[in-house]
Enzyme design. Sequence first.
Site, mmCIF file in Angstrom:
data_model
loop_
_atom_site.group_PDB
_atom_site.id
_atom_site.type_symbol
_atom_site.label_atom_id
_atom_site.label_comp_id
_atom_site.label_asym_id
_atom_site.label_seq_id
_atom_site.Cartn_x
_atom_site.Cartn_y
_atom_site.Cartn_z
ATOM 1 N N ASN A 121 0.858 -1.186 0.000
ATOM 2 C CA ASN A 121 0.000 0.000 0.000
ATOM 3 C C ASN A 121 0.897 1.240 0.000
ATOM 4 O O ASN A 121 1.485 1.578 1.023
ATOM 5 C CB ASN A 121 -0.897 -0.032 1.243
ATOM 6 C CG ASN A 121 -1.728 1.225 1.383
ATOM 7 O OD1 ASN A 121 -1.853 2.015 0.442
ATOM 8 N ND2 ASN A 121 -2.306 1.427 2.559
ATOM 9 N N LYS B 110 0.001 4.235 -0.246
ATOM 10 C CA LYS B 110 -0.731 5.387 0.305
ATOM 11 C C LYS B 110 -0.547 6.596 -0.620
ATOM 12 O O LYS B 110 -0.441 6.416 -1.824
ATOM 13 C CB LYS B 110 -0.275 5.698 1.732
ATOM 14 C CG LYS B 110 -0.189 4.459 2.614
ATOM 15 C CD LYS B 110 -0.027 4.793 4.056
ATOM 16 C CE LYS B 110 0.307 3.531 4.823
ATOM 17 N NZ LYS B 110 -0.011 3.623 6.213
ATOM 18 N N HIS C 46 -9.591 0.729 4.685
ATOM 19 C CA HIS C 46 -8.330 1.009 5.383
ATOM 20 C C HIS C 46 -8.609 1.945 6.568
ATOM 21 O O HIS C 46 -9.435 2.853 6.473
ATOM 22 C CB HIS C 46 -7.322 1.652 4.416
ATOM 23 C CG HIS C 46 -5.938 1.678 4.991
ATOM 24 N ND1 HIS C 46 -5.555 2.612 5.906
ATOM 25 C CD2 HIS C 46 -4.876 0.861 4.816
ATOM 26 C CE1 HIS C 46 -4.292 2.384 6.266
ATOM 27 N NE2 HIS C 46 -3.859 1.315 5.613
ATOM 28 N N GLU D 124 -7.086 4.401 7.707
ATOM 29 C CA GLU D 124 -6.917 5.847 7.448
ATOM 30 C C GLU D 124 -8.173 6.423 6.808
ATOM 31 O O GLU D 124 -8.531 7.579 7.045
ATOM 32 C CB GLU D 124 -5.671 6.068 6.569
ATOM 33 C CG GLU D 124 -4.402 5.862 7.387
ATOM 34 C CD GLU D 124 -3.206 5.363 6.606
ATOM 35 O OE1 GLU D 124 -3.206 5.447 5.364
ATOM 36 O OE2 GLU D 124 -2.266 4.866 7.253
ATOM 37 N N GLU E 38 -5.345 -5.214 10.436
ATOM 38 C CA GLU E 38 -4.362 -4.150 10.655
ATOM 39 C C GLU E 38 -4.693 -3.391 11.943
ATOM 40 O O GLU E 38 -5.517 -2.457 11.919
ATOM 41 C CB GLU E 38 -4.387 -3.166 9.481
ATOM 42 C CG GLU E 38 -4.052 -3.797 8.151
ATOM 43 C CD GLU E 38 -3.517 -2.756 7.185
ATOM 44 O OE1 GLU E 38 -2.371 -2.903 6.763
ATOM 45 O OE2 GLU E 38 -4.232 -1.787 6.877
ATOM 46 N N GLY F 93 2.185 2.269 10.608
ATOM 47 C CA GLY F 93 3.075 3.406 10.430
ATOM 48 C C GLY F 93 3.746 3.873 11.711
ATOM 49 O O GLY F 93 4.315 4.961 11.751
ATOM 50 N N SER G 6 3.429 -2.099 10.312
ATOM 51 C CA SER G 6 4.882 -2.029 10.539
ATOM 52 C C SER G 6 5.625 -3.334 10.211
ATOM 53 O O SER G 6 6.593 -3.688 10.875
ATOM 54 C CB SER G 6 5.174 -1.587 11.980
ATOM 55 O OG SER G 6 4.671 -0.278 12.187
HETATM 56 C C1 PEP Z 1 -0.838 0.088 5.836
HETATM 57 O O1 PEP Z 1 -0.960 1.272 5.588
HETATM 58 O O2 PEP Z 1 -1.664 -0.706 5.395
HETATM 59 C C2 PEP Z 1 0.297 -0.358 6.645
HETATM 60 C C3 PEP Z 1 0.286 -1.573 7.103
HETATM 61 O O3 PEP Z 1 1.310 0.567 6.887
HETATM 62 P P1 PEP Z 1 2.743 0.315 7.562
HETATM 63 O O4 PEP Z 1 3.282 -0.988 7.006
HETATM 64 O O5 PEP Z 1 3.562 1.471 7.173
HETATM 65 O O6 PEP Z 1 2.517 0.193 9.029
#
Ligand code: PEP
Length: 249
Positions: free
Chosen positions: A10, A12, A94, A96, A166, A172, A212
């Site tokens: 992803n 983003k 997601h 976000e 997630e 992040g 992460s």
């Molecule tokens: C994501 O945005 O789906 C995600 C898992 O981000 P990150 O790996 O940066 O934590």
Amino acid sequence: MGRKFFVGGNFKMNGTIKSIKEIVHNLSTSKLDPDTEVVIAPPSLYLLLARGHLSPNIEVAAQNVFDKPHGAFTGEISVSQLKDSNITWTLLGHSERRTILREQDDFVATKTKAALDGGIGVILCCGESLEEREQGVTTDVVTRQLQAVNKTIGKDGWKNVVIAYEPIWAIGTGKVATTEQAQEVHAAIRKWISEAVSSEVAEQTRIIYGGSVNEKNCRELAKQTDVDGFLVGGASLKPEFVQIINAKA
Ligand code: PEP
């Protein structure tokens, strides 16, 4: 048949024409585990660029799609437009988008149905906040998010859905869930599918972990029985994404 390992990237709202061409070139020329399905999700402006430069064994996902077929919906993209552009997957739900753009469970559900009806696979994200984890309601939150979708798509829809668990506190932040925390929630999701949908669907549905993930922690996470892959944010923009894709190799 076993569940094929699945790794999504992803991007983003990151990247430029130059950097996306570089990432795509790196992926297309690297040795990737043929037993892992790989999908990248660049910003919508770069979907066609990525598709045009990627090798065919890697698929492309949108980061979002709208639930209406066409018309006066400024700023949105339809399922048929994705299909027309050979974009075969979309992320939906997601965190976000759920938090910053206030997307509700029902809206995520109608968009999931629209995508599946139009022949696009869905990487359906779910996950709890830190506060919810501390209150001990992680399973309730995640299954509520999934149940909203289950009501709209029915049993047959799940075959084209990959669930991405997630935890919001791990996205992040550099704070990855422990292997035990990830396995525990993945197992709870599989149990829920078995009870709410069917044991066959539970056995077949891929549940991937996001939050992460990096080249250092991916191998241990990949060993967990119910972890069928990853959704990777920050690290998908870096060369280490290849090591994450190959976590099972
Ligand atoms: C994501 O945005 O789906 C995600 C898992 O981000 P990150 O790996 O940066 O934590």
